[in-house]
Write a protein that holds these residues in place. Structure first.
Motif, mmCIF file in Angstrom:
data_model
loop_
_atom_site.group_PDB
_atom_site.id
_atom_site.type_symbol
_atom_site.label_atom_id
_atom_site.label_comp_id
_atom_site.label_asym_id
_atom_site.label_seq_id
_atom_site.Cartn_x
_atom_site.Cartn_y
_atom_site.Cartn_z
ATOM 1 N N PHE A 9 0.834 -1.195 0.000
ATOM 2 C CA PHE A 9 0.000 0.000 0.000
ATOM 3 C C PHE A 9 0.872 1.249 0.000
ATOM 4 O O PHE A 9 2.064 1.216 0.275
ATOM 5 C CB PHE A 9 -0.948 0.000 1.205
ATOM 6 N N ARG A 11 0.869 5.549 1.290
ATOM 7 C CA ARG A 11 0.249 6.538 2.164
ATOM 8 C C ARG A 11 0.777 7.906 1.797
ATOM 9 O O ARG A 11 1.977 8.106 1.697
ATOM 10 C CB ARG A 11 0.575 6.245 3.636
ATOM 11 N N TYR A 28 -4.521 6.327 2.651
ATOM 12 C CA TYR A 28 -3.926 5.015 2.394
ATOM 13 C C TYR A 28 -4.628 4.378 1.202
ATOM 14 O O TYR A 28 -5.865 4.347 1.148
ATOM 15 C CB TYR A 28 -4.123 4.082 3.587
ATOM 16 N N LEU A 29 -3.828 3.857 0.263
ATOM 17 C CA LEU A 29 -4.384 3.171 -0.888
ATOM 18 C C LEU A 29 -3.669 1.838 -1.083
ATOM 19 O O LEU A 29 -2.434 1.794 -1.087
ATOM 20 C CB LEU A 29 -4.228 4.016 -2.153
ATOM 21 N N PRO A 30 -4.418 0.760 -1.243
ATOM 22 C CA PRO A 30 -3.772 -0.526 -1.507
ATOM 23 C C PRO A 30 -3.215 -0.562 -2.923
ATOM 24 O O PRO A 30 -3.722 0.099 -3.832
ATOM 25 C CB PRO A 30 -4.913 -1.537 -1.332
ATOM 26 N N THR A 40 -14.086 2.281 1.108
ATOM 27 C CA THR A 40 -13.261 3.243 1.852
ATOM 28 C C THR A 40 -13.747 3.412 3.276
ATOM 29 O O THR A 40 -14.951 3.439 3.542
ATOM 30 C CB THR A 40 -13.280 4.611 1.134
ATOM 31 N N GLU A 60 -3.463 0.432 8.700
ATOM 32 C CA GLU A 60 -2.635 -0.493 7.923
ATOM 33 C C GLU A 60 -3.296 -1.858 7.784
ATOM 34 O O GLU A 60 -3.163 -2.519 6.744
ATOM 35 C CB GLU A 60 -1.258 -0.605 8.567
ATOM 36 N N VAL A 63 -6.152 -1.297 5.094
ATOM 37 C CA VAL A 63 -5.673 -1.135 3.725
ATOM 38 C C VAL A 63 -5.060 -2.431 3.216
ATOM 39 O O VAL A 63 -5.163 -2.759 2.022
ATOM 40 C CB VAL A 63 -4.678 0.046 3.613
ATOM 41 N N ALA A 68 -9.454 1.370 0.911
ATOM 42 C CA ALA A 68 -8.828 2.680 1.007
ATOM 43 C C ALA A 68 -9.185 3.257 2.372
ATOM 44 O O ALA A 68 -10.241 2.957 2.929
ATOM 45 C CB ALA A 68 -9.334 3.600 -0.100
#
Length: 316
Positions: A9, A11, A28-30, A40, A60, A63, A68
């Motif tokens: 991921f 951040r 945060y995006l995977p 999300t 964490e 994600v 998200a």
């Protein structure tokens, strides 16, 4: 070297407008192979804290499960905007939640039909209230939630509350004169002046501090009036979405019996009690259990096929 988990991921720090200022947040995006919008979770922190204090480990986990996550700090605190500093206004913090949801919905990476809120402590109370105000949400999580200002004041003690009232009066005069706020500690040792003085409060807050984060352990005294009047637990019965409420059976800050009476009224509530203190929820075995339970809950409700769109309605 970054671990494989962290490589899954990204951040980045973002900022969004709220009221007369702005909130700073982490997005945060995977890592994914396609550009499909993501379910999300919007996350908010507890009383007088900032997003750096115990929220990253939860984010964490979420994600890593393919969600998200937007984790923000309320105005007047941390690196967010807003004057005066260290003001804890329930109305302004709820407006920050609305602004955070609106910002998340505007992002191309976000599936606005699959959104949830997550809050801890005071943020847990906000999560209940926000979920009641936003029936379009697919899920909510309220962790060791603050549900009743009067009950928390009683837990603090009548004598201690009366002492705080003198500082409140001084701060209201300062506000009327346009001067800097009269402040009181957010957390203090037992017998000292503070919003939280349970034996585990100050060490519990300090245990959440990253080595490089400077926390301002102060709140404008006028915040007490906003906190005492705030009773978000009453909104539980109006939450349409599935909501997971994680209660500390030995909570020293948010009286668990009152909390449970409120949240049992949620039509689709999933109420779980944990044998861990209010500040233990962020660390060790308690965190591991909570993170696992919450991840399972969020994934189950956010990754199913979206239902027909519901027109957002924000209620006062």
């Amino acid at each position: 070297m970054a671990t494989k988990k962290r490589e899954a991921f990204s951040r980045r720090t973002v900022e969004f407008r709220s009221g007369d200022s702005s909130c700073t947040a982490w997005l945060y995006l995977p890592t994914q192979k396609d550009d499909q919008p993501l379910p999300t979770v919007v996350m908010g922190h507890g009383l007088g804290a900032t997003r750096e204090m115990g929220l990253a480990p939860y984010a964490e986990r979420f994600v890593a499960a393919g969600l998200a996550v937007l984790v923000f700090t309320y105005r007047h605190l941390g690196d967010s905007g807003g004057e005066p500093r260290q003001l804890l206004s329930m109305a302004r913090q709820l407006a920050d939640w609305d602004a955070a949801l609106a910002y998340a919905e505007s992002l191309p990476e976000v599936d606005r039909q699959r959104m949830a809120v997550w809050g801890s402590s005071l943020g847990g109370g906000h999560a209940i209230r926000v979920a009641a105000r936003h029936p379009e949400l697919r899920a909510a999580v309220a962790q060791c939630p603050f549900t009743d200002g009067l009950a928390s004041a009683a837990a603090l003690g009548i004598k201690e509350t009366l002492v705080l009232s003198r500082f409140v009066a001084r701060d209201l005069v300062a506000a009327a004169r346009g001067k800097e706020p009269v402040t009181i500690p957010v957390a203090a040792s037992a017998g000292q002046l503070g919003l939280m003085t349970a034996p585990d409060a100050l060490p519990g807050m300090l245990a959440l501090l990253p080595a490089d984060h400077k926390w301002v352990n102060q709140a404008a005294a006028r915040s007490v009036t906003s906190l005492i009047r705030y009773r978000p637990g009453r909104s539980a019965k109006a939450v349409a979405a599935p909501i997971l409420i994680c209660i500390s059976a030995t909570d020293s800050v948010a009286p668990p019996a009152r909390t449970e009476r409120y949240v049992r009224q949620a039509p689709r509530g999933d109420v779980r009690l944990y044998d861990a203190g209010h500040f233990d929820f962020y660390l060790g075995e308690a965190f591991e259990q909570l993170a696992a339970d919450q991840t399972e809950f969020l994934v189950s409700h956010l990754t199913a096929a979206p239902k027909a769109s519901i027109t957002p309605t924000a209620k006062a």
